[in-house]
Design a protein around this motif. Structure first.
Motif, short mmCIF file in Angstrom:
data_model
loop_
_atom_site.label_atom_id
_atom_site.label_comp_id
_atom_site.label_asym_id
_atom_site.label_seq_id
_atom_site.Cartn_x
_atom_site.Cartn_y
_atom_site.Cartn_z
N LYS A 177 -10.94 -11.79 38.55
CA LYS A 177 -10.93 -10.73 39.55
C LYS A 177 -12.02 -9.70 39.24
O LYS A 177 -12.17 -9.26 38.11
CB LYS A 177 -9.56 -10.03 39.58
CG LYS A 177 -8.44 -10.92 40.11
CD LYS A 177 -8.69 -11.34 41.55
CE LYS A 177 -7.54 -12.15 42.11
NZ LYS A 177 -7.80 -12.55 43.52
N ALA A 178 -12.77 -9.34 40.27
CA ALA A 178 -13.86 -8.36 40.12
C ALA A 178 -13.65 -7.24 41.13
O ALA A 178 -13.23 -7.47 42.27
CB ALA A 178 -15.21 -9.03 40.35
N ASP A 194 -9.01 -7.32 45.23
CA ASP A 194 -10.16 -7.60 44.37
C ASP A 194 -10.80 -8.92 44.77
O ASP A 194 -10.15 -9.82 45.30
CB ASP A 194 -9.72 -7.67 42.90
CG ASP A 194 -9.23 -6.33 42.38
OD1 ASP A 194 -9.51 -5.31 43.03
OD2 ASP A 194 -8.56 -6.32 41.33
N ASP A 195 -12.11 -9.04 44.50
CA ASP A 195 -12.82 -10.28 44.80
C ASP A 195 -12.61 -11.30 43.70
O ASP A 195 -12.41 -10.95 42.52
CB ASP A 195 -14.32 -9.99 44.95
CG ASP A 195 -14.63 -9.12 46.15
OD1 ASP A 195 -13.83 -9.13 47.11
OD2 ASP A 195 -15.66 -8.42 46.14
N THR A 196 -12.70 -12.57 44.07
CA THR A 196 -12.60 -13.65 43.09
C THR A 196 -13.99 -14.14 42.75
O THR A 196 -14.79 -14.45 43.64
CB THR A 196 -11.77 -14.82 43.65
OG1 THR A 196 -10.45 -14.37 43.92
CG2 THR A 196 -11.71 -15.97 42.64
N GLY A 209 -14.90 -18.44 46.18
CA GLY A 209 -15.25 -17.28 45.38
C GLY A 209 -16.74 -17.19 45.17
O GLY A 209 -17.51 -18.02 45.68
N ARG A 210 -17.17 -16.18 44.45
CA ARG A 210 -18.60 -16.03 44.15
C ARG A 210 -18.92 -16.68 42.81
O ARG A 210 -18.13 -16.63 41.87
CB ARG A 210 -18.98 -14.55 44.13
CG ARG A 210 -18.99 -13.90 45.50
CD ARG A 210 -19.81 -12.61 45.48
NE ARG A 210 -19.21 -11.60 44.65
CZ ARG A 210 -18.32 -10.70 45.05
NH1 ARG A 210 -17.91 -10.71 46.31
NH2 ARG A 210 -17.83 -9.80 44.21
N ILE A 222 -23.43 -12.34 37.87
CA ILE A 222 -22.38 -12.54 38.87
C ILE A 222 -22.12 -11.20 39.53
O ILE A 222 -21.96 -10.18 38.85
CB ILE A 222 -21.08 -13.11 38.25
CG1 ILE A 222 -20.03 -13.36 39.33
CG2 ILE A 222 -20.52 -12.21 37.15
CD1 ILE A 222 -20.39 -14.48 40.28
N GLU A 223 -22.14 -11.19 40.85
CA GLU A 223 -21.92 -9.94 41.58
C GLU A 223 -20.45 -9.56 41.52
O GLU A 223 -19.57 -10.33 41.90
CB GLU A 223 -22.36 -10.07 43.03
CG GLU A 223 -22.24 -8.76 43.81
CD GLU A 223 -22.56 -8.89 45.28
OE1 GLU A 223 -21.76 -8.40 46.09
OE2 GLU A 223 -23.60 -9.51 45.60
N LEU A 224 -20.17 -8.33 41.07
CA LEU A 224 -18.82 -7.82 40.98
C LEU A 224 -18.38 -7.14 42.28
O LEU A 224 -17.19 -7.02 42.55
CB LEU A 224 -18.69 -6.83 39.82
CG LEU A 224 -19.11 -7.35 38.44
CD1 LEU A 224 -18.86 -6.28 37.38
CD2 LEU A 224 -18.39 -8.64 38.08
N GLY A 225 -19.36 -6.68 43.06
CA GLY A 225 -19.05 -6.00 44.31
C GLY A 225 -20.19 -5.08 44.72
O GLY A 225 -21.24 -5.04 44.07
#
Length: 264
Positions: A177-178, A194-196, A209-210, A222-225
């Motif tokens: 989770k980011a 949260d993004d995966t 996910g990313r 890796i992009e967290l957001g």
């Protein structure tokens, strides 16, 4: 073109300063007069951040330049270390927006202070003196904070974890989770929003996910957001990468830092 050619060089410089670094380089190709005007300090002072004197005064090494254009491209092409090496600074070449990277040791890493779980080591390919290498944990929790006043206003920023994987890494194929949020909004956040993201893609599946991308410097990101820095007020942005559900052993993650990069 003829009407512009008759303008004094100072007027051409003034007009060019309201364009962009890319446009200024194009203007310089028109003629010798335009070249002189487009390369003047009047133009490139405008493209530099307004607080650039304060920024370069914090550099661990002297920043040597003879013109503002030279300084601009120096800051675009060669990240400088600030505040005794705690973070690095570079400009986006196309926009002149500010970019920072927080080194791993400035981040909040759960169990990062225990030599049983994390090792602090040096790598010749890292701009920072030390990086964090994961020896073994079941919970992965890495976070950082940045004051928005340091960033360019009216700018959307993407936040990246910059890392490598050791040869014998394990347990890093799990979903993580980011999140990227303003600190004032943290208590209202929902975990399920949260993004995966994935630090490593498993060979036998293609989950949603990313996924990480390779950078030009040989590291992965890796992009967290993302977030929009409106006026650059006195607030903070918190960035976090967290995996506490799987309870699987994880090792071999090498963290360089967290980078905030302006989106054009």
């Amino acid at each position: 073109m003829s009407c512009f050619s008759s303008l004094p060089e100072g007027c051409i410089s003034y007009i060019t300063s309201f364009t962009s670094p890319r446009d200024a380089c194009r203007v310089a190709a028109i003629s010798s007069t335009f070249k002189s005007a487009a390369e003047s300090d009047i133009v490139w002072e405008k493209f530099l951040p307004s607080d650039y004197p304060e920024i370069i005064s914090r550099s661990v090494s002297p920043v040597v330049y003879s013109t503002k254009k030279e300084l601009y491209f120096l800051l675009c092409n060669s990240p400088i270390l600030l505040d005794e090496g705690k973070l690095s600074f570079v400009l986006n070449k196309c926009s002149g927006k500010k970019c920072y990277m927080l080194r791993a040791i400035e981040l909040s890493i759960v169990w990062g202070g225990s030599s049983e779980y994390w090792k602090w080591t040096s790598l010749p390919e890292s701009r920072f003196s030390v990086v964090a290498e994961l020896l073994g944990v079941t919970w992965l929790d890495i976070g950082g904070k940045m004051k928005t006043q340091m960033l360019s206003p009216k700018t959307t920023y993407a936040v990246y974890l910059v890392f490598k994987l050791a040869k014998n890494n394990r347990g890093l194929e799990v979903p993580v989770k980011a999140s990227v949020r303003f600190v004032a909004e943290i208590q209202d956040r929902a975990e399920n929003s949260d993004d995966t993201v994935y630090l490593k893609l498993a060979k036998d599946r293609q989950p949603n996910g990313r996924f990480p991308q390779k950078r030009g410097d040989g590291w992965m990101e890796i992009e967290l957001g993302q977030f929009f820095n409106d006026h650059g007020d006195d607030s903070e942005v918190e960035m976090q990468l967290k995996e506490t559900q799987e309870h699987l052993g994880k090792s071999g993650l090498i963290v360089k830092g967290i980078e905030l990069w302006p989106k054009e």
